[in-house]
Design a protein around this motif. Structure first.
Motif, PDB file in Angstrom:
ATOM      1  N   LEU A 278      40.240  40.456  31.291  1.00 55.35           N
ATOM      2  CA  LEU A 278      41.638  40.802  31.553  1.00 55.35           C
ATOM      3  C   LEU A 278      42.098  40.226  32.894  1.00 55.35           C
ATOM      4  CD1 LEU A 278      42.022  44.530  30.413  1.00 55.35           C
ATOM      5  CD2 LEU A 278      43.161  42.521  29.438  1.00 55.35           C
ATOM      6  N   TYR A 279      41.252  40.353  33.909  1.00 55.55           N
ATOM      7  CA  TYR A 279      41.628  39.845  35.228  1.00 55.55           C
ATOM      8  C   TYR A 279      41.703  38.326  35.229  1.00 55.55           C
ATOM      9  CZ  TYR A 279      41.851  39.343  40.279  1.00 55.55           C
ATOM     10  OH  TYR A 279      42.253  39.015  41.552  1.00 55.55           O
ATOM     11  N   LEU A 280      40.847  37.673  34.448  1.00 56.53           N
ATOM     12  CA  LEU A 280      40.906  36.218  34.332  1.00 56.53           C
ATOM     13  C   LEU A 280      42.293  35.764  33.892  1.00 56.53           C
ATOM     14  CD1 LEU A 280      39.604  33.360  34.113  1.00 56.53           C
ATOM     15  CD2 LEU A 280      38.976  33.962  31.767  1.00 56.53           C
ATOM     16  N   PHE A 281      42.825  36.405  32.848  1.00 60.34           N
ATOM     17  CA  PHE A 281      44.134  35.978  32.338  1.00 60.34           C
ATOM     18  C   PHE A 281      45.271  36.474  33.217  1.00 60.34           C
ATOM     19  CE2 PHE A 281      41.628  34.772  28.759  1.00 60.34           C
ATOM     20  CZ  PHE A 281      42.292  33.666  28.260  1.00 60.34           C
ATOM     21  N   SER A 282      45.032  37.543  33.977  1.00 64.05           N
ATOM     22  CA  SER A 282      46.014  37.930  34.994  1.00 64.05           C
ATOM     23  C   SER A 282      46.152  36.832  36.032  1.00 64.05           C
ATOM     24  CB  SER A 282      45.577  39.248  35.652  1.00 64.05           C
ATOM     25  OG  SER A 282      46.344  39.511  36.806  1.00 64.05           O
ATOM     26  N   CYS A 283      45.005  36.307  36.489  1.00 59.85           N
ATOM     27  CA  CYS A 283      45.032  35.238  37.499  1.00 59.85           C
ATOM     28  C   CYS A 283      45.623  33.953  36.941  1.00 59.85           C
ATOM     29  CB  CYS A 283      43.613  34.981  38.017  1.00 59.85           C
ATOM     30  SG  CYS A 283      42.918  36.323  38.983  1.00 59.85           S
ATOM     31  N   ILE A 284      45.299  33.637  35.691  1.00 59.18           N
ATOM     32  CA  ILE A 284      45.853  32.427  35.080  1.00 59.18           C
ATOM     33  C   ILE A 284      47.364  32.540  34.961  1.00 59.18           C
ATOM     34  CG2 ILE A 284      45.965  31.066  32.950  1.00 59.18           C
ATOM     35  CD1 ILE A 284      42.999  31.638  32.557  1.00 59.18           C
ATOM     36  N   SER A 285      47.846  33.704  34.530  1.00 54.61           N
ATOM     37  CA  SER A 285      49.293  33.910  34.385  1.00 54.61           C
ATOM     38  C   SER A 285      49.997  33.794  35.730  1.00 54.61           C
ATOM     39  CB  SER A 285      49.559  35.291  33.780  1.00 54.61           C
ATOM     40  OG  SER A 285      49.025  35.391  32.492  1.00 54.61           O
ATOM     41  N   ARG A 286      49.337  34.274  36.781  1.00 58.87           N
ATOM     42  CA  ARG A 286      49.921  34.231  38.116  1.00 58.87           C
ATOM     43  C   ARG A 286      49.947  32.802  38.658  1.00 58.87           C
ATOM     44  NH1 ARG A 286      46.049  36.755  41.455  1.00 58.87           N
ATOM     45  NH2 ARG A 286      46.290  38.496  39.998  1.00 58.87           N
ATOM     46  N   ALA A 287      48.852  32.063  38.438  1.00 53.14           N
ATOM     47  CA  ALA A 287      48.704  30.749  39.064  1.00 53.14           C
ATOM     48  C   ALA A 287      49.233  29.600  38.213  1.00 53.14           C
ATOM     49  CB  ALA A 287      47.236  30.499  39.401  1.00 53.14           C
ATOM     50  N   ASN A 288      49.512  29.851  36.937  1.00 48.86           N
ATOM     51  CA  ASN A 288      49.955  28.763  36.055  1.00 48.86           C
ATOM     52  C   ASN A 288      51.268  28.130  36.509  1.00 48.86           C
ATOM     53  OD1 ASN A 288      48.286  27.825  34.098  1.00 48.86           O
ATOM     54  ND2 ASN A 288      48.990  29.207  32.486  1.00 48.86           N
TER      55      ASN A 288
ATOM     56  N   PHE B 239      39.493  27.302  34.952  1.00 48.08           N
ATOM     57  CA  PHE B 239      39.816  27.404  33.538  1.00 48.08           C
ATOM     58  C   PHE B 239      41.292  27.121  33.289  1.00 48.08           C
ATOM     59  CE2 PHE B 239      40.907  29.954  29.731  1.00 48.08           C
ATOM     60  CZ  PHE B 239      40.063  29.334  28.821  1.00 48.08           C
ATOM     61  N   GLY B 240      42.135  27.570  34.251  1.00 48.99           N
ATOM     62  CA  GLY B 240      43.567  27.302  34.108  1.00 48.99           C
ATOM     63  C   GLY B 240      43.866  25.818  34.128  1.00 48.99           C
ATOM     64  N   GLY B 241      43.144  25.073  34.983  1.00 49.22           N
ATOM     65  CA  GLY B 241      43.324  23.628  35.011  1.00 49.22           C
ATOM     66  C   GLY B 241      42.880  22.977  33.715  1.00 49.22           C
ATOM     67  N   LEU B 242      41.738  23.441  33.184  1.00 50.42           N
ATOM     68  CA  LEU B 242      41.263  22.911  31.902  1.00 50.42           C
ATOM     69  C   LEU B 242      42.220  23.260  30.774  1.00 50.42           C
ATOM     70  CD1 LEU B 242      37.467  23.822  32.221  1.00 50.42           C
ATOM     71  CD2 LEU B 242      38.472  21.540  32.382  1.00 50.42           C
ATOM     72  N   LEU B 243      42.694  24.524  30.788  1.00 47.95           N
ATOM     73  CA  LEU B 243      43.648  24.952  29.763  1.00 47.95           C
ATOM     74  C   LEU B 243      44.941  24.153  29.851  1.00 47.95           C
ATOM     75  CD1 LEU B 243      44.344  27.027  27.510  1.00 47.95           C
ATOM     76  CD2 LEU B 243      45.234  28.519  29.305  1.00 47.95           C
TER      77      LEU B 243
ATOM     78  N   VAL C 235      46.439  21.909  26.902  1.00 48.60           N
ATOM     79  CA  VAL C 235      47.736  22.239  26.310  1.00 48.60           C
ATOM     80  C   VAL C 235      48.730  21.104  26.512  1.00 48.60           C
ATOM     81  CG1 VAL C 235      49.725  23.780  26.483  1.00 48.60           C
ATOM     82  CG2 VAL C 235      47.419  24.735  26.502  1.00 48.60           C
ATOM     83  N   LEU C 236      48.717  20.502  27.697  1.00 50.24           N
ATOM     84  CA  LEU C 236      49.665  19.429  27.978  1.00 50.24           C
ATOM     85  C   LEU C 236      49.349  18.145  27.209  1.00 50.24           C
ATOM     86  CD1 LEU C 236      50.136  19.947  31.828  1.00 50.24           C
ATOM     87  CD2 LEU C 236      51.768  20.473  30.006  1.00 50.24           C
TER      88      LEU C 236
ATOM     89  N   ARG D 204      41.595  17.883  38.652  1.00 50.03           N
ATOM     90  CA  ARG D 204      40.960  17.687  39.965  1.00 50.03           C
ATOM     91  C   ARG D 204      40.609  18.987  40.690  1.00 50.03           C
ATOM     92  NH1 ARG D 204      38.911  12.687  41.777  1.00 50.03           N
ATOM     93  NH2 ARG D 204      40.178  10.995  40.883  1.00 50.03           N
ATOM     94  N   PRO D 205      41.429  20.043  40.627  1.00 51.75           N
ATOM     95  CA  PRO D 205      41.048  21.281  41.331  1.00 51.75           C
ATOM     96  C   PRO D 205      39.884  22.036  40.692  1.00 51.75           C
ATOM     97  CG  PRO D 205      43.437  21.175  40.967  1.00 51.75           C
ATOM     98  CD  PRO D 205      42.810  20.119  40.113  1.00 51.75           C
ATOM     99  N   VAL D 206      39.468  21.640  39.480  1.00 50.62           N
ATOM    100  CA  VAL D 206      38.449  22.409  38.769  1.00 50.62           C
ATOM    101  C   VAL D 206      37.115  22.464  39.529  1.00 50.62           C
ATOM    102  CG1 VAL D 206      37.070  22.532  36.665  1.00 50.62           C
ATOM    103  CG2 VAL D 206      39.526  22.081  36.517  1.00 50.62           C
ATOM    104  N   PRO D 207      36.550  21.337  40.008  1.00 52.16           N
ATOM    105  CA  PRO D 207      35.259  21.423  40.719  1.00 52.16           C
ATOM    106  C   PRO D 207      35.286  22.295  41.976  1.00 52.16           C
ATOM    107  CG  PRO D 207      35.671  19.169  40.004  1.00 52.16           C
ATOM    108  CD  PRO D 207      36.942  19.918  39.769  1.00 52.16           C
ATOM    109  N   PRO D 208      36.301  22.199  42.865  1.00 50.76           N
ATOM    110  CA  PRO D 208      36.312  23.123  44.009  1.00 50.76           C
ATOM    111  C   PRO D 208      36.383  24.591  43.588  1.00 50.76           C
ATOM    112  CG  PRO D 208      37.806  21.293  44.415  1.00 50.76           C
ATOM    113  CD  PRO D 208      37.378  21.184  42.988  1.00 50.76           C
ATOM    114  N   TYR D 209      37.167  24.883  42.546  1.00 51.38           N
ATOM    115  CA  TYR D 209      37.232  26.258  42.059  1.00 51.38           C
ATOM    116  C   TYR D 209      35.865  26.724  41.548  1.00 51.38           C
ATOM    117  CZ  TYR D 209      42.359  26.561  42.200  1.00 51.38           C
ATOM    118  OH  TYR D 209      43.669  26.623  42.600  1.00 51.38           O
ATOM    119  N   ALA D 210      35.135  25.828  40.876  1.00 52.22           N
ATOM    120  CA  ALA D 210      33.803  26.194  40.359  1.00 52.22           C
ATOM    121  C   ALA D 210      32.848  26.517  41.506  1.00 52.22           C
ATOM    122  CB  ALA D 210      33.251  25.053  39.506  1.00 52.22           C
TER     123      ALA D 210
END
Length: 518
Positions: free
Chosen positions: A79-89, A204-208, A212-213, A336-342
């Motif tokens: 749930l928190y994962l998708f809260s963060c994705i919704s906030r940062a998307n 995950f948001g970057g990958l998603l 999607v795009l 590009r932001p995916v590796p630093p986030y990982a």
């Protein structure tokens, strides 16, 4: 798994939990863990010898802890994962056509973020005290869907304001919820298992977003609108599932036996030296003690300073990457932001885990500031793309562990359930103020070097380091002062004898039996 009475072998580690003034100690090899429970509806750990005693060995304790972990952590983490994705998307949407479609110019994007943070700050503490996590999650999901149909800055600001209102209770509400299940020493490591979703949401948001795009459309929605539709549908679905799988406390968990409930409650209750209640009524006195607890205020200040950086990464990482690699495609810039986030996710688990094993949080609060400082020195010192790209790894590795570390430190330094909810809400509210500050550190006119943002983040992380060191020194001093007889006598003098128990609980950190934990 049922807990049973039995004898213990000499190789088993066992402990006593024995009531309001109990301390968790290692006992002799043939001893046992004792949890006393009063009543059927209202349960408390006491030192009464007249109540049933549940005996639990070290092996069974580990099994029960794993059972709690498997039932509690995964649903709230998702749930928190998708809260963060919704906030940062919205940061991903910014470079995917949001500004062009809604005719945003100048600082319009910063204004939209400010609308979100306004409600996000105002409703932090109220949402924590009165939180219903699943209602919050469903509201966030529905408002994510609404974002996809916004047609101008005005509707976007309104939707993001209400999204902030619902989302305000998610992070502190879950932290408060976990404190009902885990004792102080285990709290930080378990907290990290859901807070790690913040950097993972960036990855995950970057990958998603890149996936999607790559589509031409999703129904009648195109470009950035597809991001919010896909995210919102998933978020709403998870909220409905959570209604049937998440329980408020050990008392209501149907997957625990009566003996297991007694034991889980007893483990938490044993660390409250002056409290007899597991779930107490909302009390203004205890809320005030939680909010104005010196460790709460100081740690909240550290969290505020660090969130100036965290907010910048959350909403501007794709923009920063675009200034480093301006010729890359939009999909590449989303990735590009995916590796630093990982890398940030790895340290979000590592630091709190080490804090759990060593029973120390503040030392890692101090250490985590160092890579942030190094990263911003690199960003300020050069415009070489490879070095600036490497700097993001340093920054992410230091920033993201702070959520778990700060909440764990605060939770360890309050006693009652009410004070804990108020203290955690205060910490998250102060941290959110840092996020609001970060919005106005990254202005279009400062692009592409963003010296104001990078310089401010270097300053705030340096001050956070200094404050953490000073807090450590003060705690050692004050614990020494609390060991004196003069303080014990002064603090308890004048209590009404008829209401001594309630008044002693209301003292919280001012009670002479209390000792700070870092």
């Amino acid at each position: 798994m049922a807990l049973r009475d039995r004898s213990f072998s000499e190789h088993e580690q066992t402990q006593y939990i024995a009531g309001p003034s109990a301390q968790r100690v290692l006992s002799k090899p043939d001893s046992e863990l004792r949890v006393h429970v009063h009543g059927e509806d209202h349960r408390m750990a006491t030192n009464s010898a007249e109540r049933p005693i549940t005996k639990v060995g070290h092996t069974e304790e580990k099994r029960l802890r794993l059972k709690v972990d498997l039932h509690i952590i995964p649903p709230i983490a998702i749930l928190y994962l998708f809260s963060c994705i919704s906030r940062a998307n919205i940061g991903n949407a910014k470079i995917a056509g949001l500004e062009e479609d809604l005719h945003l110019t100048g600082t319009d994007y910063n204004i939209v973020l400010t609308a979100f943070y306004t409600s996000y700050i105002i409703f932090r503490i109220p949402s924590t005290l009165l939180c219903k996590r699943l209602v919050i999650a469903l509201g966030c999901g529905l408002l994510t869907l609404c974002t996809a149909v916004c047609n101008n800055i005005h509707t976007l600001c309104v939707v993001r304001f209400f999204f902030g209102l619902f989302d305000a209770g998610m992070l502190p509400g879950i932290a408060y919820y976990l404190a009902r299940w885990y004792p102080r020493k285990e709290f930080g490591s378990r907290l990290s298992l859901y807070i790690v979703m913040a950097p993972l949401a960036g990855a995950f948001g970057g990958l998603l977003a890149s996936g999607v795009l790559s589509l031409d459309h999703f129904g009648r929605f195109h470009r950035w609108r597809m991001l919010f539709m896909v995210d919102g549908i998933i978020f709403c679905g998870l909220s409905v599932v959570g209604f049937f799988t998440i329980f408020d406390s050990p008392l209501s968990a149907r997957w625990l036996s009566k003996e297991e409930k007694d034991f889980v409650i007893g483990r938490v209750q044993s660390e409250r030296p002056v409290s007899t209640e597991f779930l107490d009524d909302i009390s203004f006195a205890r809320s005030r003690r939680g909010i104005f607890n010196p460790v709460t205020i100081t740690t909240g200040l550290i969290f505020l300073l660090i969130n100036v950086t965290a907010g910048g990464l959350q909403f501007f990482a794709p923009t920063i990457v675009r200034t480093i690699y301006p010729d890359s495609s939009t999909v590449s810039q989303q990735l590009r932001p995916v590796p630093p986030y990982a890398v940030g996710a790895f340290f979000t688990i590592l630091y709190p885990f080490l804090g759990w094993r060593l029973d120390r949080s503040n030392i890692f609060i101090i250490l985590a500031a160092l890579p942030i400082i190094v990263g911003y020195i690199m960003l300020l010192a050069t415009q070489t793309p490879q070095i600036r790209w490497a700097a993001l790894f340093f920054v992410a590795s230091g920033v993201y562990p702070y959520g778990a570390l700060c909440d764990a430190q605060i939770s360890a330094n309050v006693i009652s359930d009410t004070a804990r909810s108020a203290a955690i809400g205060t910490n998250i509210m102060l941290g959110t103020c840092g996020g609001l500050i970060s919005i106005w550190m990254w202005l279009p006119r400062d692009s592409p070097k963003y010296r104001i943002g990078n310089g401010t983040n270097l300053a705030t992380s340096s001050v956070a380091l200094i404050v953490a060191v000073l807090l450590h020194l003060w705690v050692r001093f004050d614990n020494g002062r609390r060991n004196t007889r003069e303080m014990s006598t002064a603090e308890l003098a004048g209590l009404d004898q008829d209401q001594a128990q309630d008044q002693a609980q209301d003292l919280e950190w001012r009670h002479p039996a209390f000792r700070w934990k870092l």
